[in-house]
Each structure stands twice: as C-alpha cells, then as structure tokens.
Scaffold this motif. Structure first.
Motif, mmCIF file in Angstrom:
data_model
loop_
_atom_site.group_PDB
_atom_site.id
_atom_site.type_symbol
_atom_site.label_atom_id
_atom_site.label_comp_id
_atom_site.label_asym_id
_atom_site.label_seq_id
_atom_site.Cartn_x
_atom_site.Cartn_y
_atom_site.Cartn_z
ATOM 1 N N PRO A 17 52.034 16.195 22.180
ATOM 2 C CA PRO A 17 50.623 15.680 22.873
ATOM 3 C C PRO A 17 49.954 14.569 22.028
ATOM 4 N N LEU A 18 49.068 13.889 22.561
ATOM 5 C CA LEU A 18 48.394 12.787 22.211
ATOM 6 C C LEU A 18 46.890 12.981 21.958
ATOM 7 N N VAL A 19 46.470 12.575 20.945
ATOM 8 C CA VAL A 19 44.944 12.659 20.702
ATOM 9 C C VAL A 19 44.429 11.306 20.531
ATOM 10 N N LEU A 20 43.435 11.071 21.408
ATOM 11 C CA LEU A 20 42.768 9.462 21.315
ATOM 12 C C LEU A 20 41.308 9.472 20.733
ATOM 13 N N ARG A 21 41.171 8.653 19.921
ATOM 14 C CA ARG A 21 39.922 8.738 19.255
ATOM 15 C C ARG A 21 39.495 7.446 18.646
ATOM 16 N N PRO A 22 38.056 7.017 18.300
ATOM 17 C CA PRO A 22 37.617 5.809 17.849
ATOM 18 C C PRO A 22 38.438 5.548 16.666
ATOM 19 N N TRP A 23 38.856 4.420 16.246
ATOM 20 C CA TRP A 23 39.537 4.032 14.972
ATOM 21 C C TRP A 23 38.770 4.326 13.901
ATOM 22 N N ALA A 24 39.451 4.749 12.782
ATOM 23 C CA ALA A 24 38.418 4.934 11.322
ATOM 24 C C ALA A 24 39.122 4.273 10.382
ATOM 25 N N ALA A 25 38.302 3.889 9.429
ATOM 26 C CA ALA A 25 38.775 3.255 8.172
ATOM 27 C C ALA A 25 39.963 3.865 7.540
ATOM 28 N N SER A 26 40.129 5.011 7.836
ATOM 29 C CA SER A 26 41.289 6.029 7.140
ATOM 30 C C SER A 26 42.623 5.154 7.885
ATOM 31 N N ASP A 27 42.667 4.670 8.933
ATOM 32 C CA ASP A 27 43.697 4.218 9.901
ATOM 33 C C ASP A 27 44.245 2.762 9.042
ATOM 34 N N ALA A 28 43.632 2.441 8.050
ATOM 35 C CA ALA A 28 44.250 0.852 7.698
ATOM 36 C C ALA A 28 45.572 1.126 7.474
ATOM 37 N N THR A 29 46.083 1.687 6.591
ATOM 38 C CA THR A 29 47.579 1.797 6.071
ATOM 39 C C THR A 29 48.458 1.812 7.290
ATOM 40 N N ALA A 30 48.188 2.896 8.296
ATOM 41 C CA ALA A 30 49.116 3.254 9.579
ATOM 42 C C ALA A 30 48.899 1.768 10.397
ATOM 43 N N LEU A 31 47.771 1.331 10.688
ATOM 44 C CA LEU A 31 47.613 0.287 11.353
ATOM 45 C C LEU A 31 48.328 -1.000 10.712
ATOM 46 N N ALA A 32 48.176 -1.366 9.564
ATOM 47 C CA ALA A 32 49.113 -2.661 8.833
ATOM 48 C C ALA A 32 50.552 -2.097 9.003
ATOM 49 N N GLU A 33 51.056 -0.871 9.024
ATOM 50 C CA GLU A 33 52.662 -0.646 8.996
ATOM 51 C C GLU A 33 52.892 -0.989 10.567
ATOM 52 N N ALA A 34 52.162 -0.356 11.433
ATOM 53 C CA ALA A 34 52.484 -0.661 12.713
ATOM 54 C C ALA A 34 52.790 -2.139 13.071
ATOM 55 N N TYR A 35 51.859 -3.107 12.558
ATOM 56 C CA TYR A 35 51.893 -4.710 12.791
ATOM 57 C C TYR A 35 53.046 -5.309 12.231
ATOM 58 N N GLN A 36 53.810 -4.586 11.387
ATOM 59 C CA GLN A 36 54.953 -5.216 10.616
ATOM 60 C C GLN A 36 56.017 -5.206 11.655
ATOM 61 N N ASP A 37 55.909 -4.467 12.791
ATOM 62 C CA ASP A 37 56.771 -4.634 14.042
ATOM 63 C C ASP A 37 56.795 -6.093 14.879
ATOM 64 N N GLN A 38 57.739 -6.880 14.804
ATOM 65 C CA GLN A 38 57.976 -7.919 15.460
ATOM 66 C C GLN A 38 57.626 -8.052 17.057
ATOM 67 N N VAL A 39 58.100 -6.855 17.734
ATOM 68 C CA VAL A 39 57.752 -6.893 19.287
ATOM 69 C C VAL A 39 56.176 -6.707 19.298
ATOM 70 N N LEU A 40 55.608 -5.703 18.633
ATOM 71 C CA LEU A 40 54.139 -5.493 18.662
ATOM 72 C C LEU A 40 53.441 -6.853 18.545
ATOM 73 N N ARG A 41 53.641 -7.655 17.746
ATOM 74 C CA ARG A 41 53.112 -8.874 17.222
ATOM 75 C C ARG A 41 53.555 -9.945 18.158
ATOM 76 N N ARG A 42 54.605 -10.010 18.989
ATOM 77 C CA ARG A 42 54.563 -10.818 20.068
ATOM 78 C C ARG A 42 53.634 -10.649 21.199
ATOM 79 N N TRP A 43 53.307 -9.585 21.585
ATOM 80 C CA TRP A 43 52.320 -9.132 22.718
ATOM 81 C C TRP A 43 50.736 -9.148 22.328
ATOM 82 N N THR A 44 50.592 -9.135 21.070
ATOM 83 C CA THR A 44 49.195 -9.037 20.916
ATOM 84 C C THR A 44 48.691 -10.268 20.037
#
Length: 185
Positions: A17-44
């Motif tokens: 299941p998924l939970v969707l919530r407003p972003w929080a400062a505690s998400d910074a590490t996971a966000l930075a890790e997600a953006y290491q992906d070249q595919v994601l960076r291509r489309w954003t």
C-alpha cells in the motif's frame, strides 16, 4: 500547511500500500538518494544533487502548501518491518487557485519502485482527493512524446489523451501529450 493530511492507495498482489503526505524536512536524505537516478533526472527540471539541494527543494514544497498553489506529496510504500515506509515517488498539483476549476499534475517514481503501479495508484489517489476536497473539475497531465511510460501511467490513472501540443524550444524542444481527467471519471 496540512501536516496531518495523508492519502492512501491500496496495495496490489505485487506491491505494498501507499501513503501520500506533504513532504517533510526528514525526507531530505531519501530525496537526495532518489535523485541519483539518471532516468528520474532526465524527466525532471529540478536539480537535486545532494542533501543541501534536497532541503532547498523541500522548502519550495512547503512554500507551495503555504501559498496553496502547489501541493506536493511524498509517495511512500508501506512496509511490514522497519523502516515501515520507503520513498517511492512524488505527485504534485500545480496551478491550484481559489475559484479555478483545473490544475496540472506532475509526478515521478523512484527507481526501486518502478514497474509496480506506484505512479498510477498515487495519481489516482491525488486526483480523487483534488476532485472531492478541492472542488476541481479537471486535471491535466503533460509529458513529452518520447516518454511512453508516462503515456501508460496517464491511461492507467484515467487521464485520456486530449491532444498533441507542439514543441516550444528551448524549454520544451519536443512535442508533448496533453492528457485530461475530469471529475466525473
């Protein structure tokens, strides 16, 4: 800010299941890790290369909620054991305004979560919420024509192809697809 707001999307036979919530400062590490992906960076269009960039990006998300015009959701997979939730993606409503009946949606899916229906389930949850809670009547999803994965996500999320939009270089060098979902769908 809607600190207590949480939307939910059911799991599937192959995905939690998924939970969707407003972003929080505690998400910074996971966000930075997600953006290491070249595919994601291509489309954003965002440039998140480290945790400092992630904190700036998260501050922009908070400002959007405070202004009420850009409502960004962290999409989290619910896991049975620690850490209990893992960042799976992002969905945003753009151009929200009082008295305006439409908005644009945007999204991305983190590399480890791709191929499990995260984006369609998250977009459907945010769309249902936007129609029921914000009173919106129409949502638009735009993507470049060379992104067939976004076409599949749009179709699975009940966004029908409306038309092809001509490219507008330099920001949009290629033609794009405009998909629309109406409140009645």
């Amino acid at each position: 800010m809607n600190d207590g707001l949480a939307l939910h999307a059911d799991g599937t036979a192959t995905a939690p299941p998924l939970v969707l919530r407003p972003w929080a400062a505690s998400d910074a590490t996971a966000l930075a890790e997600a953006y290491q992906d070249q595919v994601l960076r291509r489309w954003t269009s965002s440039a998140v290369t480290d945790e400092a960039d992630a904190l700036r990006w998260l501050a922009e998300q908070r400002r959007g909620w405070e202004a009420g015009d850009r409502l960004g959701f962290a999409v989290l997979e619910t896991l049975p054991g620690p850490p209990h939730q893992r960042l799976a993606g992002h969905v945003v409503l753009k151009g929200v305004a009082p008295g305006k009946s439409s908005a644009e949606v945007g999204y991305w899916t983190a590399a480890p979560a791709r191929g499990r229906g995260v984006a369609p389930r998250a977009l459907t949850a945010v769309g249902d919420w936007a129609f029921a809670t914000l009173g919106l009547e129409l949502l638009e999803l735009l993507h470049q024509v060379d992104n067939p994965a976004s076409c599949r996500v749009a179709e699975k999320s009940r966004f029908g192809l409306d038309r092809v939009l001509p490219g507008c270089p330099p920001a949009y060098p290629l033609d794009g697809h405009l998909h629309i979902r109406r409140a009645s769908r």
